[in-house]
Enzyme design. Structure first.
Site, PDB file in Angstrom:
ATOM      1  CB  VAL A  82      38.575 -60.348  37.561  1.00  0.00           C
ATOM      2  CG1 VAL A  82      37.509 -61.408  38.070  1.00  0.00           C
ATOM      3  CG2 VAL A  82      39.583 -60.975  36.545  1.00  0.00           C
ATOM      4  CE  LYS A  83      30.409 -55.814  36.921  1.00  0.00           C
ATOM      5  NZ  LYS A  83      29.363 -55.466  35.838  1.00  0.00           N
ATOM      6  CB  VAL A  84      34.176 -60.965  42.298  1.00  0.00           C
ATOM      7  CG1 VAL A  84      35.555 -61.519  41.767  1.00  0.00           C
ATOM      8  CG2 VAL A  84      35.001 -59.712  43.174  1.00  0.00           C
TER       9      VAL A  84
END
Ligand code: E4P
Length: 218
Positions: A82-84
């Site tokens: 997951v890219k934040v």
């Protein structure tokens, strides 16, 4: 050093994966828009082809929304990362998601203290954007050097440096000399890495000389 490809184009990913040199994939909303397909379908297709980490970016801007989106994305496949974004909310979401065993890539990093914060939040990867810094006349590779030094100062940090916004093979060379863990590279630049004019000229000369012998192997 691991090589990720920076694209949401499944045809490119399939082609590059055949080389056996692809360790993962990064996508972002701009790359997904360019691919012009459903995001979930794109991610499923990529995860069918690549076993390594596949970054999928959230679009919520509050921690709760990022966590909800991140959990949905993580259910698509075990190798979804997951890219934040590198904001306080992004770091909160990072802490929560990594605490539950999800890989997290903290993106849009432009300073070494931002990278320090991401490591403290338990990020799996930090993505410093070297090309975009070079574009505004700052030294992108100096940022990689600084982050490498900071991370090496503290044994407790496990975050991997994922050099992003790569524009050319020299970025990859310098990242490797510094000891960055990963480069995420656009497909065209990844193909450029193998090219050298003397290799092409040398091969042509060898083939021409071989033809003169009239022989065949085997
Ligand atoms: C990284 O994860 C980003 O998708 C990417 O490297 C950004 O590159 P750009 O600056 O060329 O858009």
């Amino acid at each position: 050093m691991k090589f990720f490809v920076d694209t949401a184009d499944i045809a490119e990913i399939r082609d590059l994966a055949e080389s056996g040199l692809l360790d993962g994939v990064t996508t972002n909303p701009t790359l997904v828009a360019k691919a012009g397909r459903d995001f979930t379908e794109i991610l499923k297709d990529i995860c069918d082809v690549v076993d390594g980490p596949v970054s999928a970016e959230v679009t919520a801007t509050d921690a709760k929304g990022m966590i909800e989106e991140g959990e949905k994305l993580a259910r698509i496949a075990d190798n979804i990362t997951v890219k934040v974004p590198l904001t306080i909310d992004g770091l909160k979401a990072c802490r929560h998601l990594t605490g539950n065993g999800t890989m997290v890539n903290v993106t849009l990093c432009f300073s070494a203290v931002q990278a320090l914060m991401a490591a403290k939040a338990g990020a799996t990867f930090i993505s410093p954007f070297v090309g975009r810094l070079d574009d505004i006349s700052q030294d992108g590779m100096q940022l990689i050097q600084d982050i490498r030094q900071i991370y090496d100062n503290y044994d407790s940090f496990t975050t991997e440096i994922l050099v992003a916004s790569i524009r050319n093979p020299v970025h990859v060379l310098k990242a490797a000399l510094i000891g960055a863990d990963v480069c995420t590279i656009p497909p065209s630049t990844l193909r450029q890495l193998v090219k050298h004019p003397l290799t092409d000229a040398g091969l042509q000369a060898f083939l021409a000389d071989w033809a003169k012998t009239g022989q065949k192997i085997g």
